[in-house]
Design a protein around this motif. Structure first.
Motif, PDB file in Angstrom:
ATOM      1  N   LEU A 155       0.799  -1.254  -0.032  1.00 31.64           N
ATOM      2  CA  LEU A 155       0.098  -0.035  -0.061  1.00 31.64           C
ATOM      3  C   LEU A 155       0.773   1.321   0.014  1.00 31.64           C
ATOM      4  CD1 LEU A 155      -2.699  -1.011   2.601  1.00 31.64           C
ATOM      5  CD2 LEU A 155      -2.858  -0.817   0.092  1.00 31.64           C
ATOM      6  N   LEU A 156       1.867   1.193   0.904  1.00 31.10           N
ATOM      7  CA  LEU A 156       2.595   2.473   0.827  1.00 31.10           C
ATOM      8  C   LEU A 156       3.500   2.524  -0.392  1.00 31.10           C
ATOM      9  CD1 LEU A 156       4.182   4.564   2.440  1.00 31.10           C
ATOM     10  CD2 LEU A 156       5.655   3.013   3.019  1.00 31.10           C
ATOM     11  N   LEU A 157       3.903   1.504  -1.025  1.00 32.61           N
ATOM     12  CA  LEU A 157       4.748   1.693  -2.424  1.00 32.61           C
ATOM     13  C   LEU A 157       3.662   2.266  -3.291  1.00 32.61           C
ATOM     14  CD1 LEU A 157       7.242   1.263  -4.171  1.00 32.61           C
ATOM     15  CD2 LEU A 157       6.250  -0.984  -4.595  1.00 32.61           C
ATOM     16  N   GLY A 158       2.512   1.583  -3.206  1.00 28.85           N
ATOM     17  CA  GLY A 158       1.273   2.100  -4.313  1.00 28.85           C
ATOM     18  C   GLY A 158       1.065   3.620  -4.193  1.00 28.85           C
ATOM     19  N   LEU A 159       0.675   3.975  -3.289  1.00 30.46           N
ATOM     20  CA  LEU A 159       0.341   5.532  -2.647  1.00 30.46           C
ATOM     21  C   LEU A 159       1.769   6.375  -3.394  1.00 30.46           C
ATOM     22  CD1 LEU A 159      -1.023   5.318   0.935  1.00 30.46           C
ATOM     23  CD2 LEU A 159      -2.170   5.681  -1.501  1.00 30.46           C
ATOM     24  N   LEU A 212       1.438   6.413  -6.895  1.00 30.15           N
ATOM     25  CA  LEU A 212       0.261   7.115  -7.542  1.00 30.15           C
ATOM     26  C   LEU A 212       0.409   8.804  -7.285  1.00 30.15           C
ATOM     27  CD1 LEU A 212      -2.736   7.254  -8.306  1.00 30.15           C
ATOM     28  CD2 LEU A 212      -3.433   7.115  -6.027  1.00 30.15           C
ATOM     29  N   LEU A 213       1.137   9.110  -6.146  1.00 33.91           N
ATOM     30  CA  LEU A 213       1.527  10.514  -5.823  1.00 33.91           C
ATOM     31  C   LEU A 213       2.290  11.056  -6.723  1.00 33.91           C
ATOM     32  CD1 LEU A 213       1.027  13.015  -4.020  1.00 33.91           C
ATOM     33  CD2 LEU A 213       2.975  12.149  -2.757  1.00 33.91           C
ATOM     34  N   LEU A 244       2.898  13.067 -14.215  1.00 34.09           N
ATOM     35  CA  LEU A 244       2.138  12.547 -15.662  1.00 34.09           C
ATOM     36  C   LEU A 244       0.609  13.190 -15.605  1.00 34.09           C
ATOM     37  CD1 LEU A 244       3.460   9.320 -16.023  1.00 34.09           C
ATOM     38  CD2 LEU A 244       4.131  11.230 -17.231  1.00 34.09           C
ATOM     39  N   GLY A 245      -0.008  13.376 -14.568  1.00 36.43           N
ATOM     40  CA  GLY A 245      -1.417  13.524 -14.480  1.00 36.43           C
ATOM     41  C   GLY A 245      -1.591  15.039 -15.181  1.00 36.43           C
ATOM     42  N   VAL A 287      -4.769  19.014  -1.315  1.00 34.16           N
ATOM     43  CA  VAL A 287      -3.969  17.493  -0.660  1.00 34.16           C
ATOM     44  C   VAL A 287      -3.088  18.166   0.329  1.00 34.16           C
ATOM     45  CG1 VAL A 287      -2.661  15.593  -0.987  1.00 34.16           C
ATOM     46  CG2 VAL A 287      -3.937  16.661  -2.956  1.00 34.16           C
ATOM     47  N   PRO A 288      -3.645  17.940   1.605  1.00 35.23           N
ATOM     48  CA  PRO A 288      -2.686  18.274   2.706  1.00 35.23           C
ATOM     49  C   PRO A 288      -1.369  17.764   2.828  1.00 35.23           C
ATOM     50  CG  PRO A 288      -5.032  17.597   3.280  1.00 35.23           C
ATOM     51  CD  PRO A 288      -4.879  17.279   2.008  1.00 35.23           C
ATOM     52  N   LYS A 289      -0.314  18.426   3.080  1.00 33.46           N
ATOM     53  CA  LYS A 289       0.883  17.830   3.460  1.00 33.46           C
ATOM     54  C   LYS A 289       1.748  17.380   2.259  1.00 33.46           C
ATOM     55  CE  LYS A 289       1.043  19.863   7.325  1.00 33.46           C
ATOM     56  NZ  LYS A 289       1.904  21.332   7.435  1.00 33.46           N
ATOM     57  N   ALA A 290       0.843  17.135   1.065  1.00 35.04           N
ATOM     58  CA  ALA A 290       1.653  16.556  -0.032  1.00 35.04           C
ATOM     59  C   ALA A 290       2.816  17.114  -0.615  1.00 35.04           C
ATOM     60  CB  ALA A 290       0.587  16.083  -1.076  1.00 35.04           C
TER      61      ALA A 290
END
Length: 217
Positions: free
Chosen positions: A14-18, A21-22, A28-29, A129-132
């Motif tokens: 999950l950590l790697l996926g997040l 994704l971030l 790229l987004g 997005v907080p603290k991102a």
């Protein structure tokens, strides 16, 4: 122990996926979708937007600019830096031209300029997005870049190899199923019992009347 190992693998996945994704949403987004991101560097818009938060801007038609919206624009003075503040006044001196005055929610006074917006669209803050931004700045440091380019792929490869090479342990249900299968199999000595075979003399005695009736004809 087995549950703890599964939980650790799930959390790491999950950590790697997040993280991936971030990174994709920031890099790229904006190129694939119609939005852009920016990191808030000050607390002038707190508590709505705090320092270190990432804002997501989408296009807004120039004619739809209204008081109360938070716009991202270049200030008309000094270094023309990008700023995200709330609109407190809107003026329309002519077609395709909108003048706005803005103010930070945490500031006591309005910004000391009037910004002129031109073109078909402007950028409006739609999400936060907080603290991102703090996490993104940390990921951009040389140490984290080294970890992302070397250590993370290595961990992924090790995780995959462990999943492939880990020996499978038989479960209790599998053992019970094997025992049941063995019990259901018949003993070959019982199948070959000669006492259950038919007496050949009985076949001879039954066939005799048919021979006799044929002789009478």
């Amino acid at each position: 122990m087995k549950l703890l190992r599964r939980t650790a693998r799930l959390l790491s996945t999950l950590l790697l996926g997040l993280t991936v994704l971030l990174l994709l949403s920031v890099t790229l987004g904006p190129r694939l979708l119609n939005y852009r991101t920016a990191t808030m560097l000050t607390s002038s818009m707190s508590p709505a937007i705090r320092s270190g938060d990432v804002i997501i801007d989408t296009p807004l038609a120039l004619d739809d600019v209204r008081v109360g919206q938070v716009l991202t624009y270049h200030i008309p003075v000094d270094d023309h830096r990008v700023l995200s503040h709330r609109v407190i006044e809107v003026q329309r001196p002519g077609p395709g031209i909108v003048n706005v005055r803005t103010k930070g929610d945490a500031n006591t006074a309005a910004d000391p300029w009037v910004a002129t917006l031109t073109g078909e669209t402007v950028w409006q803050v739609r999400a936060v997005v907080p603290k991102a931004g703090t996490a993104i700045r940390a990921l951009r440091t040389p140490m984290m870049q080294t970890l992302l380019t070397a250590a993370v792929p290595l961990l992924v490869v090790c995780w995959l190899l462990l999943g492939i090479w880990r020996p499978a342990k038989p479960t209790e249900q599998a053992d019970q199923a094997d025992q049941a299968d063995q019990a259901d199999q018949a003993d070959p000595t019982e199948q070959a019992d000669p006492t259950e075979q038919a007496d050949p003399t009985e076949k001879t005695e039954r066939a005799a009347p048919a021979v006799n009736s044929g002789a009478q004809l």
